[in-house]
Motif scaffolding. Structure first.
Motif, PDB file in Angstrom:
ATOM      1  N   ALA A 468     -17.737   9.568  35.871  1.00 55.82           N
ATOM      2  CA  ALA A 468     -18.544  10.195  35.431  1.00 55.82           C
ATOM      3  C   ALA A 468     -19.967   9.869  36.512  1.00 55.82           C
ATOM      4  O   ALA A 468     -21.237  10.837  36.092  1.00 55.82           O
ATOM      5  CB  ALA A 468     -19.156   9.878  34.025  1.00 55.82           C
ATOM      6  N   VAL A 469     -20.130   9.436  37.277  1.00 57.19           N
ATOM      7  CA  VAL A 469     -21.565   9.568  37.997  1.00 57.19           C
ATOM      8  C   VAL A 469     -21.855  10.578  38.942  1.00 57.19           C
ATOM      9  O   VAL A 469     -20.756  10.910  39.244  1.00 57.19           O
ATOM     10  CB  VAL A 469     -21.724   7.734  38.751  1.00 57.19           C
ATOM     11  N   GLY A 470     -22.916  10.976  38.671  1.00 53.06           N
ATOM     12  CA  GLY A 470     -23.352  12.327  39.155  1.00 53.06           C
ATOM     13  C   GLY A 470     -23.514  13.195  38.388  1.00 53.06           C
ATOM     14  O   GLY A 470     -23.201  14.293  38.928  1.00 53.06           O
ATOM     15  N   GLY A 471     -23.259  13.325  37.546  1.00 53.14           N
ATOM     16  CA  GLY A 471     -22.751  14.082  36.480  1.00 53.14           C
ATOM     17  C   GLY A 471     -24.316  14.181  35.542  1.00 53.14           C
ATOM     18  O   GLY A 471     -24.054  15.198  34.159  1.00 53.14           O
ATOM     19  N   SER A 472     -24.924  12.918  35.569  1.00 58.64           N
ATOM     20  CA  SER A 472     -25.570  13.083  35.000  1.00 58.64           C
ATOM     21  C   SER A 472     -27.327  13.537  35.341  1.00 58.64           C
ATOM     22  O   SER A 472     -27.381  13.346  36.075  1.00 58.64           O
ATOM     23  CB  SER A 472     -26.184  12.052  33.439  1.00 58.64           C
ATOM     24  N   VAL A 473     -28.467  14.123  34.660  1.00 54.06           N
ATOM     25  CA  VAL A 473     -29.679  13.984  35.376  1.00 54.06           C
ATOM     26  C   VAL A 473     -29.545  12.913  36.538  1.00 54.06           C
ATOM     27  O   VAL A 473     -30.967  12.973  37.169  1.00 54.06           O
ATOM     28  CB  VAL A 473     -31.158  14.545  33.992  1.00 54.06           C
ATOM     29  N   GLY A 474     -29.790  12.002  35.475  1.00 53.69           N
ATOM     30  CA  GLY A 474     -30.233  10.437  36.167  1.00 53.69           C
ATOM     31  C   GLY A 474     -29.763  10.590  37.375  1.00 53.69           C
ATOM     32  O   GLY A 474     -29.741   9.428  38.233  1.00 53.69           O
ATOM     33  N   THR A 475     -28.075  11.100  37.409  1.00 57.41           N
ATOM     34  CA  THR A 475     -27.424  10.407  38.988  1.00 57.41           C
ATOM     35  C   THR A 475     -26.413  11.899  39.744  1.00 57.41           C
ATOM     36  O   THR A 475     -26.232  11.299  41.204  1.00 57.41           O
ATOM     37  CB  THR A 475     -26.542   9.977  38.252  1.00 57.41           C
ATOM     38  N   THR A 476     -27.489  12.757  39.521  1.00 61.04           N
ATOM     39  CA  THR A 476     -27.079  14.049  40.759  1.00 61.04           C
ATOM     40  C   THR A 476     -27.527  13.742  41.892  1.00 61.04           C
ATOM     41  O   THR A 476     -26.502  14.570  42.526  1.00 61.04           O
ATOM     42  CB  THR A 476     -27.866  15.208  39.804  1.00 61.04           C
ATOM     43  N   ALA A 477     -28.872  13.027  41.980  1.00 55.54           N
ATOM     44  CA  ALA A 477     -28.427  13.290  43.521  1.00 55.54           C
ATOM     45  C   ALA A 477     -27.792  11.989  44.100  1.00 55.54           C
ATOM     46  O   ALA A 477     -27.969  12.262  45.401  1.00 55.54           O
ATOM     47  CB  ALA A 477     -30.707  12.508  43.764  1.00 55.54           C
ATOM     48  N   VAL A 478     -27.499  11.034  43.324  1.00 56.91           N
ATOM     49  CA  VAL A 478     -26.387  10.193  44.204  1.00 56.91           C
ATOM     50  C   VAL A 478     -25.499  10.555  44.225  1.00 56.91           C
ATOM     51  O   VAL A 478     -24.755  10.903  45.358  1.00 56.91           O
ATOM     52  CB  VAL A 478     -26.383   9.413  42.323  1.00 56.91           C
ATOM     53  N   GLY A 479     -25.007  11.625  43.598  1.00 60.61           N
ATOM     54  CA  GLY A 479     -23.344  12.596  44.010  1.00 60.61           C
ATOM     55  C   GLY A 479     -22.706  11.571  42.774  1.00 60.61           C
ATOM     56  O   GLY A 479     -22.467  10.964  42.403  1.00 60.61           O
ATOM     57  N   THR A 480     -20.737  12.436  43.642  1.00 58.93           N
ATOM     58  CA  THR A 480     -20.042  11.854  42.770  1.00 58.93           C
ATOM     59  C   THR A 480     -18.937  10.734  43.424  1.00 58.93           C
ATOM     60  O   THR A 480     -19.364  10.881  45.086  1.00 58.93           O
ATOM     61  CB  THR A 480     -18.875  13.400  42.158  1.00 58.93           C
ATOM     62  N   ASP A 481     -18.347   9.780  43.194  1.00 58.83           N
ATOM     63  CA  ASP A 481     -16.598   9.162  43.288  1.00 58.83           C
ATOM     64  C   ASP A 481     -16.075   9.823  44.814  1.00 58.83           C
ATOM     65  O   ASP A 481     -15.614  11.739  44.472  1.00 58.83           O
ATOM     66  CB  ASP A 481     -16.359   8.231  42.740  1.00 58.83           C
ATOM     67  N   PRO A 482     -16.526   9.541  45.579  1.00 54.63           N
ATOM     68  CA  PRO A 482     -15.478  10.267  47.048  1.00 54.63           C
ATOM     69  C   PRO A 482     -14.094  10.435  46.896  1.00 54.63           C
ATOM     70  O   PRO A 482     -13.502  10.987  47.374  1.00 54.63           O
ATOM     71  CB  PRO A 482     -16.271   9.412  47.913  1.00 54.63           C
ATOM     72  N   THR A 522     -26.172  15.200  49.037  1.00 54.58           N
ATOM     73  CA  THR A 522     -26.323  14.154  48.145  1.00 54.58           C
ATOM     74  C   THR A 522     -26.177  13.292  48.503  1.00 54.58           C
ATOM     75  O   THR A 522     -25.881  13.140  49.961  1.00 54.58           O
ATOM     76  CB  THR A 522     -25.301  13.829  46.731  1.00 54.58           C
ATOM     77  N   ILE A 523     -25.966  12.067  48.395  1.00 54.03           N
ATOM     78  CA  ILE A 523     -25.967  10.712  49.211  1.00 54.03           C
ATOM     79  C   ILE A 523     -24.475  10.303  49.376  1.00 54.03           C
ATOM     80  O   ILE A 523     -24.306   9.867  50.320  1.00 54.03           O
ATOM     81  CB  ILE A 523     -26.341   9.148  48.015  1.00 54.03           C
ATOM     82  N   THR A 524     -23.824  11.103  48.552  1.00 55.43           N
ATOM     83  CA  THR A 524     -22.102  10.491  48.766  1.00 55.43           C
ATOM     84  C   THR A 524     -21.356  11.835  49.112  1.00 55.43           C
ATOM     85  O   THR A 524     -20.205  11.995  49.703  1.00 55.43           O
ATOM     86  CB  THR A 524     -21.055  10.816  47.434  1.00 55.43           C
ATOM     87  N   GLY A 525     -22.001  12.850  48.917  1.00 54.68           N
ATOM     88  CA  GLY A 525     -21.139  14.098  49.762  1.00 54.68           C
ATOM     89  C   GLY A 525     -21.227  13.976  51.108  1.00 54.68           C
ATOM     90  O   GLY A 525     -19.835  14.571  52.049  1.00 54.68           O
ATOM     91  N   PRO A 526     -21.565  13.062  52.176  1.00 58.92           N
ATOM     92  CA  PRO A 526     -21.095  13.343  53.086  1.00 58.92           C
ATOM     93  C   PRO A 526     -19.698  12.562  52.938  1.00 58.92           C
ATOM     94  O   PRO A 526     -18.716  12.603  53.986  1.00 58.92           O
ATOM     95  CB  PRO A 526     -21.796  12.498  54.371  1.00 58.92           C
ATOM     96  N   TYR A 527     -19.513  11.041  52.419  1.00 62.39           N
ATOM     97  CA  TYR A 527     -18.337  10.524  52.119  1.00 62.39           C
ATOM     98  C   TYR A 527     -17.181  11.431  51.638  1.00 62.39           C
ATOM     99  O   TYR A 527     -15.958  10.841  51.597  1.00 62.39           O
ATOM    100  CB  TYR A 527     -18.439   9.502  51.888  1.00 62.39           C
ATOM    101  N   GLY A 528     -16.990  12.437  50.703  1.00 61.31           N
ATOM    102  CA  GLY A 528     -16.378  13.068  50.273  1.00 61.31           C
ATOM    103  C   GLY A 528     -16.286  13.257  48.534  1.00 61.31           C
ATOM    104  O   GLY A 528     -15.229  13.661  47.974  1.00 61.31           O
ATOM    105  N   GLY A 529     -17.822  13.291  48.342  1.00 60.88           N
ATOM    106  CA  GLY A 529     -18.405  13.223  47.219  1.00 60.88           C
ATOM    107  C   GLY A 529     -18.586  15.235  46.952  1.00 60.88           C
ATOM    108  O   GLY A 529     -20.052  15.659  47.196  1.00 60.88           O
ATOM    109  N   TRP A 530     -17.725  15.350  46.618  1.00 60.19           N
ATOM    110  CA  TRP A 530     -17.118  17.130  46.860  1.00 60.19           C
ATOM    111  C   TRP A 530     -17.773  17.963  45.341  1.00 60.19           C
ATOM    112  O   TRP A 530     -17.272  18.695  44.605  1.00 60.19           O
ATOM    113  CB  TRP A 530     -16.444  17.496  47.004  1.00 60.19           C
ATOM    114  N   GLY A 531     -18.297  17.123  44.711  1.00 56.91           N
ATOM    115  CA  GLY A 531     -18.393  17.668  42.676  1.00 56.91           C
ATOM    116  C   GLY A 531     -16.711  17.230  42.723  1.00 56.91           C
ATOM    117  O   GLY A 531     -16.432  15.862  42.698  1.00 56.91           O
TER     118      GLY A 531
END
Length: 889
Positions: A468-482, A522-531
């Motif tokens: 679920a990380v990346g789906g709330s206001v507090g974790t948006t900048a982190v991004g989603t699980d790659p 996001t932080i995870t974006g380069p690793y495949g955290g694409w939403g």
């Protein structure tokens, strides 16, 4: 006295005593080193140790650890380096480095091969899920030589260990595992489970109304996963944005709402509608200015807020219900609230009042509607809801099993365990839904509700993804699980569906259908955290399909919702999952590889005659997502599945985290083909053959038991664009016209009940896009089948899918991962030099002590030999040995 004893012994006994004495002397000489070679002198360190008369300690060191001695001053570091992945072969290197070598000090070296073969520091996924140690063959090399015999494997802990010295050293640990597994399917035995309906949430990021505008391919994209459920919220549909203070009513705009209803109806999916119930900032906000109940502050994870007043909420829900009734729009599931806080009895009681107000408003005009909420399975408050909530029609919950994401110094790192992300192995190692924590497991909640109310309610998972990380206001900048869009994400999703069937879950809704390609950095974006999306849709309407999309498509293709599950027996449940059910007359079996190694599966259908029609495989051969460390970016190189038509007896090969769908037909019937047919059918034509190629799934049916010389014109020279239904059911001397002429691009249903032995020599080289169900099932004595309408066996492989490229990034990572534990040992290891020690029962002991042990053993053996000789002599003289000591004279 000595003379009396000697008189009592025979000459043979005296000989034995002499031999024993000589043996004792020889052993003493050999043991104590009484040869021409003197003992090596003790070092000063050894002398101090002997004087101290203390046992020699052995220091333990394991992967990634280091330790320091204070006397002498020396540090020992154990470094582990992963090797390259090569199919089913895994390697890693253990290197010991010391600042000052001390060869006389012993070190017990420990390593955990499954962890190291799993490559815990690999990006982006972290540690792989692997089979147990018993499924591996292994060897350990030291300086190029085989050192395996010096290592001990501890099966219960998965540990390898050996004794070495406080010196520089290195070893290469190599393992090989390619599990050969078996699945038995029993078509006549039901398991009592049923296939859950699948679907998705439509809230497409950054697009008003949740659906991208002017995208002609979006509906086709959605239909590809055969959804039975579509969920959206009135907030996404923007049905009401402000409260009219003068009329004390909300203002409504149902434009987007109606678009979403029509979208769902065209897919043939039932709608799950989310109604917001509070304003604490969870994303489901009520209309601005709506009256709220300020007597209770609702404390939630996103902040504090208030429930609406009951009168205002009734008016809000009433307006939505009235619109659906007036426009004849069917909403099957009405979900009140979204993840409403239930931290106290006071909050639960207040929310129950809000729920009851909504339920009464809905059921007053829609008595067949099902009203529920996603918080009533709370293990602390389910009983309260069951006793006090008004006419609940279904239970639901949200499921995200991974806990957290690993971020150190604003840099993403591989999952390292909660709260820094759950590893692949851990998520597979636990049964699905065991991470629920505050929520009852689905079958437990369903049974509890029935025990209290007397009603069995369907259970839905109205929102799920692996993290679920990346789906709330507090974790948006982190991004989603790659891992969401990877093959692991696909394997996890289909495993979840198998477990959902076992838990009697009626529907599973994936979060979400689509993500934006150009998502915010996001932080995870380069690793495949694409939403969170099954797909990504660009502003130019380029749709990219990720691995979970294909996994969901395979499930929907295999199993009709509600189909009864069939018993399957899997030889290694920790390595793979399987589920089977009937799909019409066909038998579907889905096989899920839950380790990141290739497996070979022998799939057997017990007590029934079935022929494999097609095999769809989603694995690394058809889906390729790569992370490039050089420029810190992840790219999707290939996306799709591979479709083949193997022999029924052949084993199924599935690469790491792959999913396979095997479709079987009853022996002697037609096959369903959905991929590209590139093989040719070979055989002999006994009559006049047609010349057209089959580009659809046509079967060019032959007449049953034809004894004449008439030719079959199925698939002749023209093109058939519709469905041909003409069947030949008896003997004939004319022409069979079932399946018409030439290339069939539709579905052909004409079946021959006789059968033909005349084979087609023409090839089918076109794409099969429909279903072919008609084949000859009996025998004929001389029919010509022409070019046969594509009923020969397809021996080529085809692929269904499309390419796609993920977002690119040039961001570089400069962080590093640490994995060492430090300890300090005071003193020195009291060991003896190699020249004056020996190995006894796994322990190093001084040689003089070993000599004492040997002397004792030899003396005991000598005594036994003497006793045996005396006994033998007495038997020979005809006397029974006395069991009592002799009497004195």
């Amino acid at each position: 006295m000595v003379g009396q004893v000697l008189d009592g012994l025979s000459r043979r006994s005296r000989g034995i005593r002499v031999v024993a004495a000589v043996a004792i002397v020889v052993v003493l000489v050999a043991t104590l080193g009484l040869s021409l070679q003197p003992l090596q002198p003790l070092t000063p360190l050894e002398a101090r140790l002997l004087l101290a008369s203390s046992p020699a300690p052995t220091y333990n060191i394991s992967d990634g650890q280091s330790m320091t001695l204070t006397e002498p001053n020396s540090k020992l570091t154990d470094t582990v380096t992963a090797g390259a992945v090569s199919g089913d072969n895994r390697t890693y290197t253990i290197a010991l480095h010391v600042t000052v070598a001390e060869p006389s000090i012993h070190v017990n070296l420990e390593t955990y091969p499954l962890t190291q073969w799993g490559y815990p520091q690999q990006l982006p996924g972290g540690e792989d899920s692997l089979p147990p140690l018993s499924g591996w063959t292994w060897k350990i090399l030291h300086a190029g030589a085989n050192d395996t015999s010096n290592w001990r494997a501890v099966s219960w802990s998965g540990e390898f260990n050996r004794t070495t010295t406080w010196t520089n050293n290195s070893w290469v640990v190599e393992g090989f595992a390619n599990p050969d597994l078996t699945i038995n399917v029993y078509p006549s035995e039901l398991t009592g489970t049923f296939v859950p309906t699948t679907g998705f949430v439509t809230n497409y990021q950054g697009v008003a109304g949740g659906l991208p505008a002017n995208d002609p391919g979006y509906a086709t994209l959605a239909a590809g996963v055969d959804p039975g459920l579509v969920r959206f919220g009135t907030d996404i549909a923007q049905v009401s944005y402000v409260w009219n203070i003068l009329t004390n009513q909300p203002k409504f705009n149902f434009t987007y709402f109606d678009n979403l209803v029509n979208f769902s109806n065209k897919l043939g999916a039932k709608i799950v509608l989310s109604l917001p119930a509070g304003s604490w900032g969870d994303g489901n906000l009520l209309p601005t200015g709506m009256p709220i109940n300020t007597s209770l502050v609702v404390q939630g994870p996103g902040g504090a807020g208030y429930f609406p007043t009951l009168g205002a909420y009734t008016a809000y829900v009433d307006g939505i219900v009235n619109h659906t009734v007036a426009d004849h729009e069917t909403i099957t599931y009405w979900n009140v609230g979204n993840e409403v806080p239930t931290y106290s009895q006071t909050e639960v009681a207040a929310f129950t009042d809000v729920f009851n107000a909504a339920s009464k408003a809905i059921l007053a005009k829609l008595p067949n509607a099902l009203v529920g909420s996603d918080v009533m399975m709370n293990n602390s408050f389910e009983s309260y809801f069951a006793h006090n909530a008004h006419k609940v029609g279904f239970l639901s919950f949200h499921y995200y099993p991974a806990i957290g994401i690993c971020v150190v110094g604003n840099t993403y790192c591989p999952p390292a365990g909660p709260p820094n992300g759950s590893t692949d192995e851990v998520m597979f190692d636990h049964a699905a839904y065991s991470f629920l924590g505050r929520i009852n497991a689905p079958n437990v909640a369903q049974s509890m509700w029935h025990n209290i109310t007397g009603h069995w309610l369907p259970v839905l998972v109205t929102e799920t993804n692996l993290n679920a990380v990346g789906g709330s206001v507090g974790t948006t900048a982190v991004g989603t699980d790659p891992r969401i869009q990877t093959l692991y994400g696909a394997s996890w999703l289909d495993s979840l569906l198998v477990d959902s069937a076992a838990q009697n879950i009626s529907g599973v809704v994936y979060f979400t259908l689509s993500s934006a390609v150009n998502a915010a950095a996001t932080i995870t974006g380069p690793y495949g955290g694409w939403g969170f999306g099954l797909t990504a849709t660009s502003p130019t309407h380029v749709n990219t399909k990720y691995a979970p999309y294909w996994a969901l498509q395979m499930w929907g293709k295999a199993f009709p919702a509600g189909a009864a599950g069939l018993r399957t027996n899997v030889s290694a449940s920790g390595v793979l999952y399987a589920y089977a059910a009937m799909n019409g007359r066909n038998l579907s079996v889905i096989v899920i590889n839950r380790i990141n190694l290739p497996i070979s599966v022998n799939l057997k259908i017990a007590h029934a005659s079935y022929t494999i029609a097609s095999l769809d495989v989603l694995d690394q051969n058809s889906y390729d997502e790569q992370y490039y460390a050089a420029n810190d970016t992840t790219v999707l190189l290939k996306s799709g599945t591979t479709v083949t038509h193997p022999a029924t007896s052949s084993a199924i090969s599935i690469d790491g985290y792959g999913v396979a769908l095997a479709t079987f037909t009853p022996a002697g019937t037609g096959t369903n083909e959905t991929g590209n047919s590139t093989g040719n059918s070979t055989g002999n034509s006994t009559g006049g053959g047609g010349t057209g190629n089959s580009t659809g799934n046509s079967t060019g049916n032959s007449t049953g038991n034809s004894t004449g010389t008439g030719n079959s014109t199925g698939n002749s020279t023209g093109n058939s664009t519709g469905n041909s239904t003409g069947n030949s059911t008896g003997g004939s001397t004319g022409n069979s016209t079932g399946n018409s002429t030439g290339n069939s691009t539709g579905n052909s249903t004409g079946n021959s009940t006789g059968g033909s032995t005349g084979n087609s020599t023409g090839g089918s080289t076109g794409n099969t896009t429909g279903n072919s169900t008609g084949n000859s099932t009996g025998n004929s004595t001389g029919n010509s089948t022409g070019s046969g309408g594509g009923t020969g066996n397809s021996t080529g492989n085809g692929t269904s899918g499309d390419g796609g490229v993920g977002p690119n990034s040039t961001r570089n990572s400069t962080g590093s991962s640490n994995g060492t534990s430090n300890s300090t040992a005071t003193g020195v290891a009291p060991t003896i030099s190699d020249g004056a020690r020996a190995h006894l029962f796994g322990l190093w002991v001084p040689t003089w002590l070993l000599g004492v042990v040997v002397v004792f053993v030899v003396c005991a053996l000598g005594g036994l030999a003497a006793a045996w000789g005396s006994a033998a002599r007495q038997w020979k003289q005809g006397r029974r040995p006395s069991r009592r000591p002799p009497r004195r004279r």
